[in-house]
Design an enzyme around this catalytic site. Sequence first.
Site, short mmCIF file in Angstrom:
data_model
loop_
_atom_site.label_atom_id
_atom_site.label_comp_id
_atom_site.label_asym_id
_atom_site.label_seq_id
_atom_site.Cartn_x
_atom_site.Cartn_y
_atom_site.Cartn_z
N LEU A 7 1.32 -1.10 -0.07
CA LEU A 7 0.29 0.24 0.25
C LEU A 7 0.99 0.94 0.03
CD1 LEU A 7 -2.76 -0.43 2.78
CD2 LEU A 7 -3.42 0.37 0.89
N ASP A 8 0.67 1.98 -0.68
CA ASP A 8 1.30 3.25 -0.53
C ASP A 8 1.35 4.02 0.32
OD1 ASP A 8 1.60 3.51 -3.96
OD2 ASP A 8 0.03 4.22 -3.94
N ALA A 9 2.20 4.66 0.68
CA ALA A 9 2.49 5.01 1.87
C ALA A 9 1.08 6.42 2.94
CB ALA A 9 4.03 6.79 2.04
N SER A 17 -1.91 5.60 1.54
CA SER A 17 -3.15 5.23 1.88
C SER A 17 -3.01 4.21 2.87
CB SER A 17 -3.26 3.90 0.79
OG SER A 17 -3.20 4.47 -0.62
#
Length: 181
Positions: free
Chosen positions: A40-42, A44
């Site tokens: 997951l992106d930072a 998100s």
Amino acid sequence: MKLILLNKPFNVMCQFSAHPSRPTLADYIKIPHIYPAGRLDADSEGLILLTDDGQLQNRISHPEHKQAKTYLVQVEGTPTKEALEKLRQPMDLGDFITQPCIVKHIHPPEWLWPRNPPVRERANIPTSWLCLILSEGKNRQVRRMTAAAGLPTLRLIRTSIGGFSLETHPMLPGEWQEVKI
């Protein structure tokens, strides 16, 4: 074999190695030899699965296994029927074409934790919530899809991967559980 469910907080890097300015998974989980099955992106939040088993990691994260992933998305604006239909259909995002997905306009989830820091509010622009279910998960895909439909993402929370869900395994951001498989 271990399988860990973690509710990844906002602004946390989905890695165990040190980052110069942000917290990482190592700040939340002290179990050696486990690795995220997917990312997951930072910016998100939500469910990530971690395991110490390479074959299980592959079954969870490899695109050929088509694990359904559910996302709750707070977007800027109010979705029209056309925007929702655009999200459901394959979209050309330039470097790839998305698979069809399931999209619903929903009420704000009552069980959802507040984000720290809070999502920016603009007095003249309403926000809405969507539930998207994808069978793929390319880099920043949900954000790129909602932007292409005219609904920029403000907050993105993954709530389920395959049969594992934050609704059946409730956890606040930063909390984790080991599950039997």
